[in-house]
Design a protein around this motif. Structure first.
Motif, mmCIF file in Angstrom:
data_model
loop_
_atom_site.group_PDB
_atom_site.id
_atom_site.type_symbol
_atom_site.label_atom_id
_atom_site.label_comp_id
_atom_site.label_asym_id
_atom_site.label_seq_id
_atom_site.Cartn_x
_atom_site.Cartn_y
_atom_site.Cartn_z
ATOM 1 N N ASP A 92 0.982 -0.956 -0.639
ATOM 2 C CA ASP A 92 0.179 0.433 -0.151
ATOM 3 C C ASP A 92 0.726 1.557 -0.704
ATOM 4 N N LEU A 93 1.874 1.304 0.570
ATOM 5 C CA LEU A 93 3.028 2.457 1.038
ATOM 6 C C LEU A 93 3.440 2.840 -0.845
ATOM 7 N N SER A 94 3.260 1.896 -1.834
ATOM 8 C CA SER A 94 4.017 2.388 -2.879
ATOM 9 C C SER A 94 3.160 3.835 -3.631
ATOM 10 N N GLY A 95 1.930 3.086 -3.327
ATOM 11 C CA GLY A 95 0.583 4.648 -3.676
ATOM 12 C C GLY A 95 0.749 4.878 -2.931
ATOM 13 N N ALA A 96 1.667 5.859 -1.657
ATOM 14 C CA ALA A 96 1.118 6.846 -0.527
ATOM 15 C C ALA A 96 2.215 8.142 -1.742
ATOM 16 N N GLU A 97 2.897 8.012 -2.076
ATOM 17 C CA GLU A 97 3.347 9.184 -2.575
ATOM 18 C C GLU A 97 2.424 10.387 -3.867
ATOM 19 N N ILE A 98 1.748 9.944 -4.180
ATOM 20 C CA ILE A 98 0.792 10.003 -4.487
ATOM 21 C C ILE A 98 -0.159 10.573 -3.639
ATOM 22 N N GLU A 99 -1.056 9.476 -3.422
ATOM 23 C CA GLU A 99 -1.789 10.033 -2.422
ATOM 24 C C GLU A 99 -1.723 11.296 -1.453
ATOM 25 N N LEU A 100 -0.602 11.619 -0.888
ATOM 26 C CA LEU A 100 -0.290 11.846 0.096
ATOM 27 C C LEU A 100 -0.670 13.583 -1.014
ATOM 28 N N VAL A 101 0.301 14.095 -2.396
ATOM 29 C CA VAL A 101 -0.538 14.837 -3.121
ATOM 30 C C VAL A 101 -0.860 15.890 -2.457
ATOM 31 N N GLY A 102 -2.644 15.307 -2.376
ATOM 32 C CA GLY A 102 -3.684 15.795 -1.827
ATOM 33 C C GLY A 102 -4.109 16.320 -0.831
ATOM 34 N N ALA A 103 -3.114 15.598 -0.054
ATOM 35 C CA ALA A 103 -3.347 15.271 1.174
ATOM 36 C C ALA A 103 -3.336 16.415 2.586
ATOM 37 N N GLU A 104 -3.918 16.636 3.214
ATOM 38 C CA GLU A 104 -4.110 17.928 3.951
ATOM 39 C C GLU A 104 -2.656 17.955 5.204
ATOM 40 N N GLN A 105 -1.648 18.742 5.280
ATOM 41 C CA GLN A 105 -0.842 19.164 5.976
ATOM 42 C C GLN A 105 -0.186 17.399 5.545
ATOM 43 N N ARG A 106 0.295 17.541 4.446
ATOM 44 C CA ARG A 106 0.646 16.711 3.952
ATOM 45 C C ARG A 106 2.428 16.187 4.354
ATOM 46 N N GLU A 107 3.159 17.433 4.516
ATOM 47 C CA GLU A 107 4.418 17.468 5.267
ATOM 48 C C GLU A 107 4.781 16.535 6.463
ATOM 49 N N TYR A 108 3.269 17.029 7.035
ATOM 50 C CA TYR A 108 3.221 16.618 8.645
ATOM 51 C C TYR A 108 2.552 15.558 9.195
ATOM 52 N N ARG A 109 2.549 14.425 8.070
ATOM 53 C CA ARG A 109 1.904 12.950 8.465
ATOM 54 C C ARG A 109 2.218 12.452 9.645
ATOM 55 N N LEU A 110 3.350 12.013 9.354
ATOM 56 C CA LEU A 110 4.592 11.052 9.888
ATOM 57 C C LEU A 110 4.519 12.224 11.640
ATOM 58 N N ARG A 111 4.751 12.805 10.962
ATOM 59 C CA ARG A 111 4.825 14.137 12.566
ATOM 60 C C ARG A 111 3.705 13.771 13.360
ATOM 61 N N MET A 112 2.791 13.866 12.797
ATOM 62 C CA MET A 112 2.005 14.347 13.902
ATOM 63 C C MET A 112 0.953 12.585 14.636
ATOM 64 N N ALA A 113 1.413 11.886 13.838
ATOM 65 C CA ALA A 113 1.162 10.386 13.384
ATOM 66 C C ALA A 113 2.189 10.230 15.190
ATOM 67 N N LEU A 114 3.334 10.325 15.115
ATOM 68 C CA LEU A 114 4.095 10.343 15.866
ATOM 69 C C LEU A 114 3.662 10.930 17.796
ATOM 70 N N ALA A 115 3.647 12.044 17.249
ATOM 71 C CA ALA A 115 3.237 13.011 18.487
ATOM 72 C C ALA A 115 1.893 12.579 19.033
ATOM 73 N N HIS A 116 1.255 11.616 18.382
ATOM 74 C CA HIS A 116 -0.188 11.060 18.989
ATOM 75 C C HIS A 116 -0.016 9.475 19.576
ATOM 76 N N SER A 117 1.220 9.127 19.616
ATOM 77 C CA SER A 117 1.397 8.159 20.334
ATOM 78 C C SER A 117 1.959 7.733 21.128
ATOM 79 N N ALA A 118 2.237 7.207 21.805
ATOM 80 C CA ALA A 118 2.379 6.399 22.827
ATOM 81 C C ALA A 118 3.652 5.465 22.708
ATOM 82 N N LEU A 119 5.482 6.853 22.824
ATOM 83 C CA LEU A 119 6.773 6.148 22.085
ATOM 84 C C LEU A 119 7.325 5.154 23.242
#
Length: 261
Positions: A92-119
């Motif tokens: 599924d990650l193969s299509g992620a580059e294309i999906e990210l183009v139109g995503a909100e806050q596309r540059e911050y998606r992983l950062r937000m995911a890490l911030a909202h997780s118990a690491l």
């Protein structure tokens, strides 16, 4: 509990040892008692394979963390290595580059995911794909530092300045705290004068940012992934394993200096 340190292992050039460095550095850090998470952000999924995770067990992974708001702790699975977990890659990650183009806050998606997780980890190592696309951008925006593996061959130096400029742009636009943790020279062949020349050039340019440890060309390092094992598990005594143990020691020393500074 202190926050996990997030380090991206990045270089847009393929075949320089990103995944090998991620897997074996993580294993060496885990061996000294650090809790380590690998995030496999490369659609090829080589880090997951190198840790012996069957494709049938990769039901939830980095794609789901980025797009489906799955918490990291729910996507992480235990590896056969004590103290080491992985969030796997999937097709599924193969299509992620294309999906990210139109995503909100596309540059911050992983950062937000890490911030909202118990690491509950000491280190999170992100294995980046061999491209400076939106997946790598997400990794850099989410990271505290970048480790750059650099192959000791002539063409390896080409494109390095592009990577450095990208890191500087990310730092200015998205992540002011981003730093280059270090440059690690990989695939060093002591029989080849070119390896010495490349190493000298890189040290001349980056100075103390280059780790003292050099990762040698070693057949055991190449064989280990086909057995689904880090080389430290496959053959602890081989030169490649010993080099990654030394690299982990250097990384921890730099981390200690950073805390004191």
């Amino acid at each position: 509990m202190s926050r996990a340190r997030v380090i991206s292992v990045a270089n847009q050039k393929g075949g320089v040892g990103k995944t090998t460095t991620t897997v074996n550095l993580a294993t060496a850090l885990a061996a000294v008692g650090k809790r380590v998470l690998i995030m496999d952000l490369d659609p090829q999924g080589n880090a997951s394979t190198g840790l012996g995770i069957e494709r049938s067990n990769r039901n939830v992974g980095t794609y789901d963390v980025i797009f489906a708001e799955v918490r990291v702790e729910n996507a992480a699975i235990e590896t056969p290595v004590p103290n080491l977990w992985v969030v796997t890659s999937s097709q599924d990650l193969s299509g992620a580059e294309i999906e990210l183009v139109g995503a909100e806050q596309r540059e911050y998606r992983l950062r937000m995911a890490l911030a909202h997780s118990a690491l509950n980890y000491d280190y999170v190592l992100i294995d980046c794909p061999p491209a400076l696309g939106l997946l790598t951008l997400n990794a850099l925006v989410a990271s505290d530092a970048v480790m750059v593996p650099l192959q000791c061959e002539f063409y390896a130096l080409e494109g390095l300045s592009h990577l450095i400029r990208t890191i500087e742009r990310v730092k200015r636009a998205f992540n002011p705290g981003l730093d280059i943790h270090g440059v690690v020279l990989t695939m060093f062949d002591k029989r080849n004068n070119l390896s010495d020349m490349v190493a000298a050039d890189v040290r001349g340019f980056f100075g103390e940012k280059v780790y003292d440890t050099v990762i040698p060309r070693n057949v055991k390092v190449s064989e280990a992934p086909s057995h689904g094992k880090p080389v430290l598990i496959y053959d602890l005594r081989c030169p490649g394993s010993q080099a990654y143990i030394h690299l982990a020691s250097e990384v921890l020393k730099r981390e200690k200096k950073r805390l004191i500074a």
